[in-house]
Scaffold this motif. Structure first.
Motif, mmCIF file in Angstrom:
data_model
loop_
_atom_site.group_PDB
_atom_site.id
_atom_site.type_symbol
_atom_site.label_atom_id
_atom_site.label_comp_id
_atom_site.label_asym_id
_atom_site.label_seq_id
_atom_site.Cartn_x
_atom_site.Cartn_y
_atom_site.Cartn_z
ATOM 1 N N LEU A 16 0.826 -1.209 0.000
ATOM 2 C CA LEU A 16 0.000 0.000 0.000
ATOM 3 C C LEU A 16 0.858 1.256 0.000
ATOM 4 O O LEU A 16 0.543 2.236 -0.693
ATOM 5 N N ALA A 17 1.953 1.234 0.739
ATOM 6 C CA ALA A 17 2.829 2.405 0.763
ATOM 7 C C ALA A 17 3.472 2.622 -0.612
ATOM 8 O O ALA A 17 3.569 3.759 -1.097
ATOM 9 N N ARG B 276 0.819 3.996 -2.951
ATOM 10 C CA ARG B 276 0.557 5.420 -2.717
ATOM 11 C C ARG B 276 1.700 6.277 -3.263
ATOM 12 O O ARG B 276 1.483 7.262 -3.987
ATOM 13 N N ASP B 277 2.926 5.881 -2.970
ATOM 14 C CA ASP B 277 4.060 6.727 -3.337
ATOM 15 C C ASP B 277 4.299 6.752 -4.847
ATOM 16 O O ASP B 277 4.568 7.808 -5.423
ATOM 17 N N ARG C 59 1.452 8.769 -6.507
ATOM 18 C CA ARG C 59 1.629 10.208 -6.268
ATOM 19 C C ARG C 59 2.672 10.792 -7.198
ATOM 20 O O ARG C 59 2.521 11.895 -7.708
ATOM 21 N N ASP D 52 -7.721 0.680 4.631
ATOM 22 C CA ASP D 52 -6.394 1.269 4.436
ATOM 23 C C ASP D 52 -6.134 1.534 2.949
ATOM 24 O O ASP D 52 -5.510 2.533 2.579
ATOM 25 N N ASP E 195 -7.840 4.657 1.980
ATOM 26 C CA ASP E 195 -7.061 5.829 2.406
ATOM 27 C C ASP E 195 -5.844 6.046 1.499
ATOM 28 O O ASP E 195 -5.524 7.180 1.138
ATOM 29 N N ALA E 196 -5.186 4.955 1.151
ATOM 30 C CA ALA E 196 -4.024 5.091 0.262
ATOM 31 C C ALA E 196 -4.457 5.640 -1.096
ATOM 32 O O ALA E 196 -3.777 6.480 -1.694
ATOM 33 N N ALA E 197 -5.621 5.165 -1.582
ATOM 34 C CA ALA E 197 -6.129 5.660 -2.871
ATOM 35 C C ALA E 197 -6.494 7.132 -2.778
ATOM 36 O O ALA E 197 -6.259 7.909 -3.716
ATOM 37 N N ASP F 207 -5.112 9.296 -0.725
ATOM 38 C CA ASP F 207 -3.837 10.019 -0.672
ATOM 39 C C ASP F 207 -3.186 10.087 -2.058
ATOM 40 O O ASP F 207 -2.587 11.094 -2.425
ATOM 41 N N ALA F 208 -3.287 8.987 -2.804
ATOM 42 C CA ALA F 208 -2.682 8.938 -4.136
ATOM 43 C C ALA F 208 -3.543 9.648 -5.176
ATOM 44 O O ALA F 208 -3.061 10.000 -6.248
ATOM 45 N N ASN G 54 -3.713 13.159 -9.604
ATOM 46 C CA ASN G 54 -2.350 12.606 -9.666
ATOM 47 C C ASN G 54 -1.795 12.899 -11.064
ATOM 48 O O ASN G 54 -2.534 13.346 -11.947
#
Lengths: 590, 590
Positions: free
Chosen positions: A500-501, A504-505, A508, A527, A530-532, A534-535, A564
């Motif tokens: 997931l990290a 996200r990274d 982004r 989670d 949330d990652a989606a 954030d991304a 994005n």
């Protein structure tokens, strides 16, 4: 022809702004269209507000829907274009020559020529056409636009062949994506544009309390377009990716110049011809919409994009030119809407329905040989494997099972080509042929190679099945770039948390049009959401049936987010239409 | 406190999207604000849809409205700031020093210091604050924003003095424009932002007909902000021009960094302190809104504008920096909203009410010594003169009558200063003092010179009455540039037709925030509306009473259009809010 809209959990009846009055000066034919298409527009307005299901244009190419002989007539119409001058655009305003050298990804050379336009003459004609269109008002424009889409719709089979033989899409996909689905996206953009314009009343009496008599003013609000809009088409989805911007700009009062990709001119030539016919029939200047095909090496998109008359630009294509457009045209104050490229991602944590998930993912990889901007590329899987409804599956087993699922879809050449279509260009072909070298250079291994499929009807077509390459999460320099075509990466991670990290990274930084997650854990799904968020990418969860991560439904699913680097806009939201027009007030005491 | 909204000719009851559910995780104090401010937001939503009359914050500084002692308490609060450190912002996250050297245009040095911020620390704090604000949802954000404006409102008298002594506005104007009118514009932006976010439902069940069971999916739509928003304030209207962008960005989930003009810090320091108090009281991180005052010569606006965390920029000020921002920040993909400068225009064809028109125009020239971005500059009059209800008036006679009307408003120094305020900077003072040279160089003549007025309370204030310079239409190089301050040009044209053409062409090229026309002819008024639509500027017709061309009413009049070079956006329309957030979908089978 249209289906019932579905309200979902949202009571859409109460949320529609009122129609504007139709100006008396509007042409009679246009006024009739307002009445004719009122119901279609009401349904579309309801759907874009509820974002429930709606399709005006049926996606099944069946004779039961389209009538006996429709398929054959469409094919004949397509064949009638071959080896000829495209005559329907002979009335374009600034023709100074003919261009065209399309070659079908299936092999045949189309040998069609199109009227090349002198830029200054084209811009002058477009600008000349605007005032009457502006003054016809939002209701008339929406109705004429629906009429134009209906005329395009009537040519859906002809369009299917035109897109198949320019993009390389397989036939049924070409029919659906380039026909009804693109037409539904057009209607969606028209509805959004109408809603946005209706938000401003055409007139109000403003009454301010005061000592004695209140102060009363009449205020008229007039929608004015930005100017000339430019639509830059792409090779793989010439209609689906062009219609939203085209109709959003047209419906808000702008004139539109359509610059097709040099290898996919015919689909937009047919579209522009149908729109011009609709404009003419409604009593407007057809030069509101023109086709500007380019000569070899002309660089026409840059010239048009920087022309001072052009105020709005819609673009789909590679990131290099997309970034140039955002920078240069953005700096010049033009509204620029781009869709470029990214690294679409699947995060697999655990799988509630292994069989369904494998079939669903395999189809997404296979369709059009992965040549969709929405095809998944990176599949993050914990190196310890995943739990499924069929027990624990190791990382390697999951790769084998995915490969097998792809094999089931593509094992039979004759059936495979109906899903794979043909590869669109040499870049795709080279990447598909170079998986072993790519895997080796990235420290990975080929799970299943891309296989060249012999097309039973088109021996010159290069048809490719999707290949899978296993990589370690440390091979970021390989999987963090778009590898357009029939290639996906199975990326071994330390854990779902790391998946997931990384998702996200990388999104982004490099962008994505789509993302998916598989998990039986509500916490992991949360989670992932949330990652989606954030991304800034839309997320599909546990798809295992006939909905695919690389497909979005008009009126309900946004295509892209604008949040994005893959795209700076979405089909379709308020931001996609709101800056295409302005409002000019005139006020006076009542 | 709030007035009844007026529907005008538009039935607004039916046009409001439904509220989103309030997330359970929202802080309890914030949930209470949703209930508390529901009615205020419903009224505001109705008003922005009808664009009828609404004012939540009363414009009269009377004790009957604000209570006995409110004025005195506000003045004391202002005086309490003088010669001190501004302590209410001591909790800002990245203080690395103190700055501040404001001098009142009325003379006194304020001697207030403000906490200077380390840029990286500031951005990190702003970004850290975003997720909880994002996840609180649109309804909570709107309610907290209304609470913040109410807290600003409670300091309206303090703000009036703060703006008077930084901008040079006269007191009553400062109270109204920097207080209630700015607060109403803030509420308008909050309502537009809420409407735009509500247009996307928070969730829908999508149901597609299929053979057998329909395909059902649940789709959740999540509003995500762009990131950190930057608001760059101006000297003359530090609050009125900052609040729309500030609250539009905050209400859509962004964090906001406010960079005040170095000569007008206090009004925004008070505003930011009040907003931070509201955020804290509602259970949110106050670092969602911070003040970033700059050290002398620091060039902080550029640094902040180009910081990668900054995704949205609102700016009011000179065209040089505004154009730089549009170009450089636009090229970097940031959403940039600017208001710069232009040549506001009055076209006089004939005058139905000469006495009313003269008084109205004289007031517009006089208010705040013409230092409004909306003050008329160019008055086009046929050289043969104009017909009026008092008979034919020659070009020269019209100039004399306008000069006399200005004289009636400004003849008494003590009364004059209450309209004129003080000149804000040396540029204005030099232009006002140089009319004879300007007229001479442009082949024109001074109709009435700008007179220096002695301020009875502030001997160091430079107060100036408006001057009028008569020019020929051929002196375009003079009147086609903004001449900010107490200067207007009476331009002699060949005909009204030439006046309208010159109006259209100069505004298209050089921009304008406002335009007006006087005529008894319906045809001329109609032609003027067409010219205004072509030029992309709002038009006031035959104003002769208590509505002025340089004033716009929140909720009803758009300020700017975005359709000419003076501004690329309007307060407030859909385009002003729609690009400040994005929508991220998550979908799954139901």
């Amino acid at each position: 022809m249209s289906a019932e809209p579905h309200a979902g959990t949202y009571a859409h009846e109460a949320v529609l702004p009122h129609p504007h009055p139709v100006p008396e000066a509007a042409p009679p034919a246009a006024r009739e269209l307002v009445a004719k298409h009122r119901e279609a527009l009401d349904e579309a307005l309801a759907a874009v507000t509820s974002r429930g299901y709606l399709s005006r244009y049926p996606e099944s190419p069946s004779p039961r829907v389209y009538g006996e002989g429709a398929a054959e007539a469409g094919e004949q119409a397509f064949e009638g274009h071959l080896t000829r001058d495209f005559a329907e655009l002979d009335d374009q305003p600034a023709t100074d020559g003919r261009v065209g050298d399309e070659v079908s990804p299936y092999g045949p050379t189309l040998r069609i020529t199109y009227p090349h336009q002198d830029v200054e003459g084209l811009m002058a004609a477009a600008q000349h056409a605007i005032p009457a269109w502006r003054d016809a008002g939002a209701e008339v424009r929406a109705a004429v636009c629906v009429d134009a889409v209906d005329r395009i719709h009537a040519r859906s089979f002809e369009m299917a062949h035109a897109v198949m033989h320019t993009s390389g899409q397989p036939f049924v996909m070409s029919f659906q994506a380039a026909g009804p689905h693109a037409q539904d996206r057009a209607l969606e953009a028209i509805a959004y544009a109408l809603f946005e314009q209706r938000r401003v009343p055409s007139s109000v009496v403003w009454e301010k309390p005061a000592k004695g008599e209140p102060v009363r003013m009449t205020k008229d609000y007039r929608v004015v377009p930005r100017g000339v809009a430019l639509v830059i088409g792409c090779n793989t989805f010439p209609t689906w990716n062009s219609y939203p911007g085209l109709f959003a700009s047209l419906a808000t009062g702008n004139a539109v110049v359509v610059k097709p990709h040099p290898r996919a001119v015919l689909p937009l030539a047919i579209s522009v011809a149908a729109i011009r016919e609709a404009l003419r029939a409604a009593g407007f200047d057809p030069d509101l919409v023109t086709l500007a095909p380019e000569a070899d090496g002309e660089g026409l998109a840059k010239t048009l994009a920087l022309h001072p008359a052009v105020k709005v630009i819609d673009y789909t294509g590679g990131p290099t030119f997309g970034n140039w457009l955002e920078r240069e045209a953005g700096a010049a104050g033009k509204a620029v809407y781009t869709e470029k490229a990214g690294v679409n991602t699947v995060v697999i944590d655990s799988i509630p329905d292994l069989r369904g998930a494998l079939g669903n993912l395999a189809f997404s990889f296979t369709l059009y040989s992965g040549q969709m901007c929405t095809t998944p590329q990176n599949v993050y899987v914990p190196r310890a494997g995943v739990d499924t409804d069929e027990g624990h599956v190791s990382f390697d087993e999951l790769g084998e099972k995915l490969a097998a699922a792809i094999g089931r879809l593509t094992g039979d050449d004759a059936k495979a080509v109906e899903l794979l279509g043909a590869t669109v260009n040499d870049g795709v072909r080279e990447r598909a042929a170079g998986l072993a070298a790519l895997a080796s250079s990235a420290g990975g291994r080929v799970v299943v190679d891309s296989r060249q499929v012999a097309h039973p009807r088109y021996p010159d077509a290069v048809v490719r099945t999707p290949g899978l390459v296993a990589l370690d999460v440390t091979a970021e320099s390989t999987y963090s770039q778009e590898c357009f075509g029939p290639v996906a990466f199975l990326v071994a991670t330390d854990s779902t948390e790391q998946s997931l990290a990384t998702f996200r990274d990388t999104v982004r930084e490099h962008g994505a049009m789509t993302a998916a997650v598989y998990s039986t854990s509500e916490q992991v799904l949360d989670d992932a959401r949330d990652a989606a968020a954030d991304a800034g990418v839309a997320l599909s969860e546990n798809l295992n049936g006939q909905v695919f991560v690389n497909q979005t439904a008009a009126f309900s699913d946004f295509h892209g987010t604008g949040a994005n680097p893959a795209a700076n806009a979405a089909y379709t939201d308020g931001a996609f239409v709101a800056s295409r027009f302005r409002v000019v007030t005139s006020r006076r005491h009542t």
